[in-house]
Design a protein around this motif. Structure first.
Motif, short mmCIF file in Angstrom:
data_model
loop_
_atom_site.label_atom_id
_atom_site.label_comp_id
_atom_site.label_asym_id
_atom_site.label_seq_id
_atom_site.Cartn_x
_atom_site.Cartn_y
_atom_site.Cartn_z
N GLU A 1 38.74 40.78 42.97
CA GLU A 1 38.12 41.48 44.10
C GLU A 1 36.96 42.34 43.65
OE1 GLU A 1 40.33 43.57 47.09
OE2 GLU A 1 42.15 42.44 46.64
N LEU A 2 37.18 43.09 42.57
CA LEU A 2 36.15 44.01 42.10
C LEU A 2 34.93 43.27 41.57
CD1 LEU A 2 38.44 46.66 40.39
CD2 LEU A 2 36.88 47.09 42.31
N VAL A 3 35.14 42.17 40.87
CA VAL A 3 34.00 41.39 40.36
C VAL A 3 33.20 40.81 41.52
CG1 VAL A 3 33.34 39.33 39.06
CG2 VAL A 3 35.01 40.92 38.10
N ARG A 4 33.89 40.29 42.54
CA ARG A 4 33.18 39.77 43.71
C ARG A 4 32.35 40.87 44.36
NH1 ARG A 4 37.99 36.77 44.71
NH2 ARG A 4 38.73 38.40 46.14
N PHE A 5 32.94 42.06 44.51
CA PHE A 5 32.20 43.16 45.13
C PHE A 5 31.01 43.57 44.26
CE2 PHE A 5 31.48 47.78 45.23
CZ PHE A 5 30.95 47.88 46.52
#
Length: 415
Positions: free
Chosen positions: A111-115
Protein backbone atom coordinates in the motif's frame (compact mmCIF):
# COMPACT_ATOMS: atom_id res chain seq x y z
CA UNK A 1 6.85 7.93 9.10
CA UNK A 2 6.51 7.46 12.83
CA UNK A 3 5.73 4.77 15.39
CA UNK A 4 2.13 5.72 16.27
CA UNK A 5 2.38 6.71 19.93
CA UNK A 6 2.23 10.18 21.44
CA UNK A 7 5.89 10.30 22.49
CA UNK A 8 7.14 9.34 19.03
CA UNK A 9 4.70 11.63 17.19
CA UNK A 10 5.68 14.60 19.35
CA UNK A 11 9.38 13.86 18.82
CA UNK A 12 9.07 13.99 15.04
CA UNK A 13 6.52 16.78 14.59
CA UNK A 14 9.02 19.68 14.97
CA UNK A 15 10.97 18.71 11.84
CA UNK A 16 7.65 18.63 10.00
CA UNK A 17 6.91 22.15 11.21
CA UNK A 18 10.33 23.36 10.07
CA UNK A 19 9.85 21.89 6.60
CA UNK A 20 6.28 23.18 6.35
CA UNK A 21 7.41 26.68 7.38
CA UNK A 22 9.91 26.56 4.51
CA UNK A 23 7.06 25.93 2.07
CA UNK A 24 7.19 22.14 1.76
CA UNK A 25 4.26 19.74 1.84
CA UNK A 26 4.59 17.48 4.89
CA UNK A 27 2.51 14.45 5.77
CA UNK A 28 2.57 11.70 8.38
CA UNK A 29 1.87 8.33 6.73
CA UNK A 30 1.70 4.89 8.29
CA UNK A 31 -0.42 2.60 10.41
CA UNK A 32 -3.20 3.93 12.60
CA UNK A 33 -3.08 3.26 16.32
CA UNK A 34 -6.75 3.46 17.39
CA UNK A 35 -5.77 4.65 20.89
CA UNK A 36 -3.37 7.34 19.66
CA UNK A 37 -5.11 9.22 16.85
CA UNK A 38 -5.38 12.56 18.67
CA UNK A 39 -1.61 13.23 18.95
CA UNK A 40 -1.36 13.41 15.16
CA UNK A 41 -4.13 16.02 15.02
CA UNK A 42 -2.49 17.97 17.85
CA UNK A 43 0.62 18.54 15.71
CA UNK A 44 -1.35 20.38 13.02
CA UNK A 45 0.24 18.21 10.31
CA UNK A 46 -1.68 16.05 7.85
CA UNK A 47 -1.84 12.30 8.48
CA UNK A 48 -2.86 9.36 6.31
CA UNK A 49 -3.40 5.77 7.49
CA UNK A 50 -2.36 2.63 5.63
CA UNK A 51 -2.61 -1.06 6.41
CA UNK A 52 -4.34 -2.60 9.39
CA UNK A 53 -4.64 -0.80 12.73
CA UNK A 54 -1.67 -1.22 15.07
CA UNK A 55 -2.98 -1.29 18.65
CA UNK A 56 0.34 -1.12 20.48
CA UNK A 57 -1.16 -1.19 23.97
CA UNK A 58 -3.13 -4.33 23.20
CA UNK A 59 -0.09 -6.01 21.63
CA UNK A 60 2.08 -5.25 24.66
CA UNK A 61 -0.66 -6.37 27.04
CA UNK A 62 -0.99 -9.72 25.29
CA UNK A 63 2.78 -10.24 25.08
CA UNK A 64 3.61 -9.11 28.64
CA UNK A 65 5.44 -11.88 30.41
CA UNK A 66 5.75 -13.92 27.24
CA UNK A 67 8.71 -14.85 25.07
CA UNK A 68 8.72 -11.82 22.81
CA UNK A 69 11.78 -9.60 22.44
CA UNK A 70 10.44 -6.90 24.74
CA UNK A 71 10.31 -9.35 27.65
CA UNK A 72 13.19 -11.72 26.94
CA UNK A 73 16.16 -12.26 29.23
CA UNK A 74 18.37 -10.22 26.90
CA UNK A 75 17.12 -6.63 26.62
CA UNK A 76 18.12 -3.98 24.11
CA UNK A 77 18.14 -1.59 27.09
CA UNK A 78 20.97 -3.55 28.77
CA UNK A 79 23.75 -1.19 29.87
CA UNK A 80 26.15 -3.41 31.83
CA UNK A 81 29.22 -4.17 29.65
CA UNK A 82 29.85 -7.47 31.42
CA UNK A 83 26.56 -8.73 29.98
CA UNK A 84 27.48 -7.90 26.39
CA UNK A 85 28.37 -11.51 25.63
CA UNK A 86 28.29 -13.14 22.20
CA UNK A 87 24.99 -14.77 23.14
CA UNK A 88 23.57 -11.40 24.19
CA UNK A 89 24.63 -9.61 20.99
CA UNK A 90 23.34 -12.32 18.66
CA UNK A 91 20.08 -12.79 20.56
CA UNK A 92 19.24 -9.09 20.76
CA UNK A 93 20.30 -8.32 17.20
CA UNK A 94 18.30 -11.25 15.79
CA UNK A 95 15.35 -10.41 18.03
CA UNK A 96 15.13 -6.81 16.91
CA UNK A 97 15.39 -7.76 13.25
CA UNK A 98 12.37 -9.98 13.95
CA UNK A 99 10.57 -7.02 15.57
CA UNK A 100 11.26 -4.81 12.57
CA UNK A 101 10.13 -7.57 10.21
CA UNK A 102 6.92 -8.07 12.21
CA UNK A 103 6.28 -4.33 12.01
CA UNK A 104 6.57 -4.28 8.20
CA UNK A 105 3.89 -6.65 6.88
CA UNK A 106 3.91 -7.07 3.12
CA UNK A 107 0.34 -5.77 2.56
CA UNK A 108 1.27 -2.55 4.38
CA UNK A 109 4.43 -2.18 2.30
CA UNK A 110 2.51 -2.73 -0.92
CA UNK A 111 0.00 0.00 0.00
CA UNK A 112 2.71 2.45 0.99
CA UNK A 113 4.81 1.84 -2.13
CA UNK A 114 1.75 2.37 -4.34
CA UNK A 115 0.98 5.62 -2.53
CA UNK A 116 4.60 6.83 -2.68
CA UNK A 117 4.78 6.16 -6.41
CA UNK A 118 1.63 8.24 -6.81
CA UNK A 119 2.48 11.08 -4.39
CA UNK A 120 6.20 11.14 -5.30
CA UNK A 121 7.80 12.46 -2.09
CA UNK A 122 11.24 14.03 -2.32
CA UNK A 123 12.36 12.94 1.16
CA UNK A 124 11.30 10.39 3.77
CA UNK A 125 11.99 11.07 7.47
CA UNK A 126 11.51 8.05 9.68
CA UNK A 127 11.33 6.83 13.25
CA UNK A 128 14.00 4.27 14.29
CA UNK A 129 11.25 1.69 14.93
CA UNK A 130 9.60 2.06 11.51
CA UNK A 131 11.58 0.15 8.89
CA UNK A 132 8.72 0.35 6.43
CA UNK A 133 10.06 3.84 5.72
CA UNK A 134 13.52 3.04 4.30
CA UNK A 135 12.04 0.13 2.33
CA UNK A 136 9.46 2.43 0.74
CA UNK A 137 12.07 5.14 0.11
CA UNK A 138 14.42 2.65 -1.54
CA UNK A 139 11.58 1.23 -3.62
CA UNK A 140 10.74 4.63 -5.11
CA UNK A 141 14.31 5.94 -5.21
CA UNK A 142 14.19 8.85 -2.76
CA UNK A 143 16.61 9.77 0.05
CA UNK A 144 15.62 9.06 3.63
CA UNK A 145 16.73 10.14 7.11
CA UNK A 146 16.06 8.83 10.59
CA UNK A 147 15.02 11.06 13.48
CA UNK A 148 15.82 9.95 17.02
CA UNK A 149 13.41 10.08 19.95
CA UNK A 150 15.98 8.85 22.52
CA UNK A 151 19.48 7.36 22.54
CA UNK A 152 20.38 5.29 19.48
CA UNK A 153 19.98 1.73 20.73
CA UNK A 154 19.60 0.16 17.29
CA UNK A 155 22.91 1.67 16.16
CA UNK A 156 24.55 0.45 19.36
CA UNK A 157 23.47 -3.18 18.92
CA UNK A 158 24.29 -2.90 15.22
CA UNK A 159 27.85 -1.82 16.04
CA UNK A 160 28.21 -4.62 18.59
CA UNK A 161 27.05 -7.16 16.00
CA UNK A 162 29.42 -5.67 13.39
CA UNK A 163 32.37 -5.95 15.78
CA UNK A 164 31.41 -9.49 16.77
CA UNK A 165 31.39 -10.63 13.14
CA UNK A 166 34.69 -8.87 12.48
CA UNK A 167 36.24 -10.82 15.36
CA UNK A 168 35.05 -14.13 13.85
CA UNK A 169 36.09 -14.17 10.17
CA UNK A 170 35.22 -17.86 10.02
CA UNK A 171 31.55 -17.00 10.56
CA UNK A 172 30.02 -16.90 7.07
CA UNK A 173 26.39 -16.96 8.18
CA UNK A 174 24.25 -14.22 6.61
CA UNK A 175 23.52 -11.01 8.49
CA UNK A 176 19.77 -11.35 9.25
CA UNK A 177 19.17 -7.63 8.70
CA UNK A 178 20.86 -7.62 5.30
CA UNK A 179 19.10 -10.85 4.33
CA UNK A 180 15.67 -9.52 5.30
CA UNK A 181 16.14 -6.04 3.84
CA UNK A 182 17.59 -7.36 0.57
CA UNK A 183 14.50 -9.49 0.05
CA UNK A 184 12.15 -6.66 1.11
CA UNK A 185 13.51 -4.04 -1.31
CA UNK A 186 14.13 -6.67 -3.98
CA UNK A 187 10.39 -7.27 -4.28
CA UNK A 188 10.14 -3.72 -5.66
CA UNK A 189 13.13 -3.96 -7.99
CA UNK A 190 15.57 -2.15 -5.68
CA UNK A 191 18.95 -3.19 -4.29
CA UNK A 192 20.22 -3.27 -0.72
CA UNK A 193 22.61 -0.61 0.52
CA UNK A 194 23.86 0.22 4.01
CA UNK A 195 21.82 3.42 4.23
CA UNK A 196 18.83 1.15 4.86
CA UNK A 197 20.14 0.62 8.40
CA UNK A 198 20.23 4.19 9.68
CA UNK A 199 19.31 6.47 6.81
CA UNK A 200 21.51 8.80 4.78
CA UNK A 201 21.81 10.85 7.97
CA UNK A 202 20.17 10.82 11.39
CA UNK A 203 18.63 13.90 12.99
CA UNK A 204 19.33 13.89 16.73
CA UNK A 205 17.82 16.52 19.03
CA UNK A 206 19.30 15.09 22.21
CA UNK A 207 22.39 16.04 24.24
CA UNK A 208 25.66 15.00 22.65
CA UNK A 209 26.65 12.96 25.70
CA UNK A 210 23.85 10.49 24.89
CA UNK A 211 25.42 9.52 21.55
CA UNK A 212 27.46 6.35 21.27
CA UNK A 213 31.00 6.29 19.95
CA UNK A 214 31.93 3.86 17.18
CA UNK A 215 28.52 3.57 15.51
CA UNK A 216 28.05 3.78 11.74
CA UNK A 217 25.78 6.83 11.85
CA UNK A 218 26.14 10.30 10.35
CA UNK A 219 24.31 12.52 12.85
CA UNK A 220 22.75 15.91 12.26
CA UNK A 221 22.67 17.41 15.78
CA UNK A 222 19.82 19.82 16.45
CA UNK A 223 18.22 21.66 19.35
CA UNK A 224 15.54 19.80 21.27
CA UNK A 225 12.02 21.19 20.76
CA UNK A 226 9.68 20.70 23.75
CA UNK A 227 6.20 19.56 22.79
CA UNK A 228 3.58 18.52 25.32
CA UNK A 229 -0.11 17.72 25.04
CA UNK A 230 -1.86 21.07 24.55
CA UNK A 231 -3.95 22.31 27.44
CA UNK A 232 -4.78 25.50 29.32
CA UNK A 233 -2.09 26.08 31.93
CA UNK A 234 -3.22 26.14 35.56
CA UNK A 235 -2.25 29.50 37.06
CA UNK A 236 -0.13 27.90 39.80
CA UNK A 237 2.26 26.49 37.17
CA UNK A 238 3.63 29.95 36.38
CA UNK A 239 3.50 31.35 39.92
CA UNK A 240 6.86 31.32 41.78
CA UNK A 241 6.92 28.48 44.35
CA UNK A 242 7.45 29.34 48.01
CA UNK A 243 9.96 26.50 48.42
CA UNK A 244 11.96 24.31 46.02
CA UNK A 245 9.66 22.69 43.49
CA UNK A 246 10.34 19.13 42.34
CA UNK A 247 8.60 17.37 39.48
CA UNK A 248 7.95 13.63 39.71
CA UNK A 249 6.94 11.85 36.51
CA UNK A 250 7.10 8.28 35.28
CA UNK A 251 6.25 9.23 31.71
CA UNK A 252 3.22 8.03 29.80
CA UNK A 253 4.45 4.95 27.91
CA UNK A 254 3.95 2.31 30.60
CA UNK A 255 0.71 3.71 31.95
CA UNK A 256 -0.74 3.93 28.44
CA UNK A 257 0.43 0.56 27.15
CA UNK A 258 0.62 -1.71 30.20
CA UNK A 259 -1.22 0.20 32.90
CA UNK A 260 1.56 -0.43 35.41
CA UNK A 261 4.93 0.96 36.46
CA UNK A 262 8.31 -0.70 36.87
CA UNK A 263 8.99 0.99 40.21
CA UNK A 264 7.12 1.55 43.47
CA UNK A 265 5.13 4.77 43.42
CA UNK A 266 4.72 4.51 47.21
CA UNK A 267 8.49 4.35 47.75
CA UNK A 268 9.02 7.41 45.57
CA UNK A 269 6.38 9.46 47.39
CA UNK A 270 7.54 8.30 50.82
CA UNK A 271 11.09 9.33 49.95
CA UNK A 272 9.95 12.86 49.13
CA UNK A 273 7.39 13.23 51.92
CA UNK A 274 9.57 14.66 54.69
CA UNK A 275 11.64 17.04 52.56
CA UNK A 276 10.95 20.77 52.59
CA UNK A 277 9.94 20.80 48.93
CA UNK A 278 6.79 21.14 46.86
CA UNK A 279 6.37 17.99 44.75
CA UNK A 280 4.30 18.07 41.57
CA UNK A 281 3.60 14.43 40.73
CA UNK A 282 2.04 13.65 37.35
CA UNK A 283 0.32 10.46 38.45
CA UNK A 284 -3.18 9.30 37.57
CA UNK A 285 -5.66 7.38 39.73
CA UNK A 286 -4.36 3.97 38.62
CA UNK A 287 -0.78 4.89 39.48
CA UNK A 288 -1.90 6.15 42.90
CA UNK A 289 -4.06 3.10 43.67
CA UNK A 290 -1.31 1.44 45.73
CA UNK A 291 -0.60 4.61 47.74
CA UNK A 292 -2.25 4.72 51.18
CA UNK A 293 -1.95 8.49 51.52
CA UNK A 294 -0.54 11.15 49.24
CA UNK A 295 1.93 13.18 51.34
CA UNK A 296 0.97 16.72 52.29
CA UNK A 297 3.81 18.23 50.25
CA UNK A 298 2.71 16.45 47.05
CA UNK A 299 0.30 17.87 44.49
CA UNK A 300 -0.82 14.92 42.35
CA UNK A 301 -2.16 15.82 38.92
CA UNK A 302 -2.99 13.56 36.00
CA UNK A 303 -1.09 15.78 33.57
CA UNK A 304 0.60 19.15 33.36
CA UNK A 305 2.79 20.39 30.48
CA UNK A 306 6.31 19.38 31.45
CA UNK A 307 8.27 22.13 29.74
CA UNK A 308 6.27 24.93 31.35
CA UNK A 309 6.34 23.31 34.79
CA UNK A 310 10.08 22.62 34.73
CA UNK A 311 10.79 26.34 34.30
CA UNK A 312 10.00 26.72 38.02
CA UNK A 313 11.54 23.43 39.24
CA UNK A 314 14.76 22.88 41.16
CA UNK A 315 14.93 19.16 40.26
CA UNK A 316 13.04 16.37 38.53
CA UNK A 317 12.63 12.69 39.39
CA UNK A 318 11.79 10.57 36.35
CA UNK A 319 12.10 7.26 34.50
CA UNK A 320 14.70 8.25 31.90
CA UNK A 321 12.65 8.70 28.73
CA UNK A 322 14.16 10.71 25.89
CA UNK A 323 11.51 13.45 25.86
CA UNK A 324 11.69 13.88 29.63
CA UNK A 325 15.47 14.23 29.48
CA UNK A 326 15.14 16.77 26.66
CA UNK A 327 12.62 18.89 28.57
CA UNK A 328 14.82 18.86 31.68
CA UNK A 329 17.94 19.73 29.68
CA UNK A 330 16.47 22.79 27.95
CA UNK A 331 15.30 24.04 31.36
CA UNK A 332 18.65 23.43 33.06
CA UNK A 333 17.09 21.20 35.74
CA UNK A 334 19.11 18.53 37.63
CA UNK A 335 17.71 15.02 37.20
CA UNK A 336 17.28 12.00 39.47
CA UNK A 337 16.59 9.06 37.17
CA UNK A 338 14.91 5.81 38.20
CA UNK A 339 15.64 4.12 34.86
CA UNK A 340 13.06 1.95 33.18
CA UNK A 341 13.90 -0.96 30.89
CA UNK A 342 12.05 -0.06 27.69
CA UNK A 343 14.81 1.43 25.53
CA UNK A 344 17.78 3.56 26.62
CA UNK A 345 16.76 4.75 30.08
CA UNK A 346 19.63 3.31 32.12
CA UNK A 347 22.42 4.05 29.66
CA UNK A 348 21.12 7.62 29.41
CA UNK A 349 21.04 7.92 33.20
CA UNK A 350 24.63 6.69 33.42
CA UNK A 351 25.66 9.24 30.79
CA UNK A 352 24.10 12.01 32.86
CA UNK A 353 25.82 10.84 36.03
CA UNK A 354 29.12 10.96 34.14
CA UNK A 355 28.32 14.39 32.70
CA UNK A 356 27.43 15.68 36.16
CA UNK A 357 23.88 16.93 35.63
CA UNK A 358 22.09 14.06 37.34
CA UNK A 359 22.05 11.01 39.59
CA UNK A 360 20.57 7.54 39.24
CA UNK A 361 18.86 5.02 41.52
CA UNK A 362 18.46 1.58 39.93
CA UNK A 363 15.03 -0.05 40.03
CA UNK A 364 16.19 -2.73 42.46
CA UNK A 365 17.65 -0.07 44.77
CA UNK A 366 14.55 2.13 45.03
CA UNK A 367 13.62 2.77 48.66
CA UNK A 368 12.37 5.93 50.37
CA UNK A 369 15.90 6.42 51.72
CA UNK A 370 17.73 6.16 48.38
CA UNK A 371 15.25 8.47 46.67
CA UNK A 372 15.46 11.00 49.50
CA UNK A 373 19.25 11.05 49.62
CA UNK A 374 19.55 11.36 45.84
CA UNK A 375 17.19 14.31 45.70
CA UNK A 376 18.86 15.99 48.67
CA UNK A 377 22.20 15.85 46.85
CA UNK A 378 20.70 17.44 43.73
CA UNK A 379 19.19 20.26 45.79
CA UNK A 380 22.10 20.88 48.15
CA UNK A 381 25.22 20.38 46.00
CA UNK A 382 25.66 23.35 43.63
CA UNK A 383 27.62 21.36 41.05
CA UNK A 384 24.49 19.61 39.75
CA UNK A 385 22.71 22.88 39.02
CA UNK A 386 25.84 24.42 37.53
CA UNK A 387 26.39 21.45 35.22
CA UNK A 388 22.71 21.37 34.24
CA UNK A 389 22.96 25.01 33.17
CA UNK A 390 26.10 24.21 31.14
CA UNK A 391 24.28 21.37 29.39
CA UNK A 392 21.32 23.67 28.74
CA UNK A 393 23.58 26.26 27.13
CA UNK A 394 25.20 23.57 24.97
CA UNK A 395 21.77 22.47 23.78
CA UNK A 396 20.61 26.02 23.07
CA UNK A 397 23.76 26.58 20.99
CA UNK A 398 22.90 23.65 18.70
CA UNK A 399 21.36 24.36 15.27
CA UNK A 400 17.59 24.63 15.24
CA UNK A 401 15.57 22.36 12.99
CA UNK A 402 14.86 25.45 10.88
CA UNK A 403 18.64 25.79 10.46
CA UNK A 404 18.78 22.21 9.16
CA UNK A 405 16.19 22.73 6.43
CA UNK A 406 18.74 23.75 3.72
CA UNK A 407 20.69 20.55 4.43
CA UNK A 408 17.51 18.47 4.24
CA UNK A 409 16.66 20.17 0.93
CA UNK A 410 20.14 19.36 -0.37
CA UNK A 411 19.73 15.70 0.60
CA UNK A 412 16.31 15.61 -1.07
CA UNK A 413 17.89 16.75 -4.35
CA UNK A 414 20.41 13.86 -4.27
CA UNK A 415 18.20 11.29 -5.99
Amino acid sequence: MVFPTRTHVYSMAPVGWALAAAGHEVRFVGQRNPREVLPFAETGLDAMWFGEDLDIAEHRRLSAGGDDTAHSEHQLSESRPERYTEEYVRTVYDGWVDVFRWNTPEPLLNELVRFARHWQPDLVVWDPLVYTAPIVAQAVGVPHLRMMYAADQTARIGAQYRDLRASKPEDTSPDPFVEWMSAAVGRYGADYDENLRYGVKTIDCHPSYLRYDGVDVDYLPARFVPLNKPMALPRWVVEPPSRPRVMLTLGISNRQTLGEEETSVSALLDGLSDLDVEVIATLNAEQLASVDKVPDNVRAVDFVPMYELLASCSAIVHQGGGATIGNAVVNGVPQLVIPGTTWSERISALAQVKRGNGLMVDLEDVTPSTVRSGLQRLLEEPSFRECSLEVRDEMLAAPTLNDLVPELERIARCR
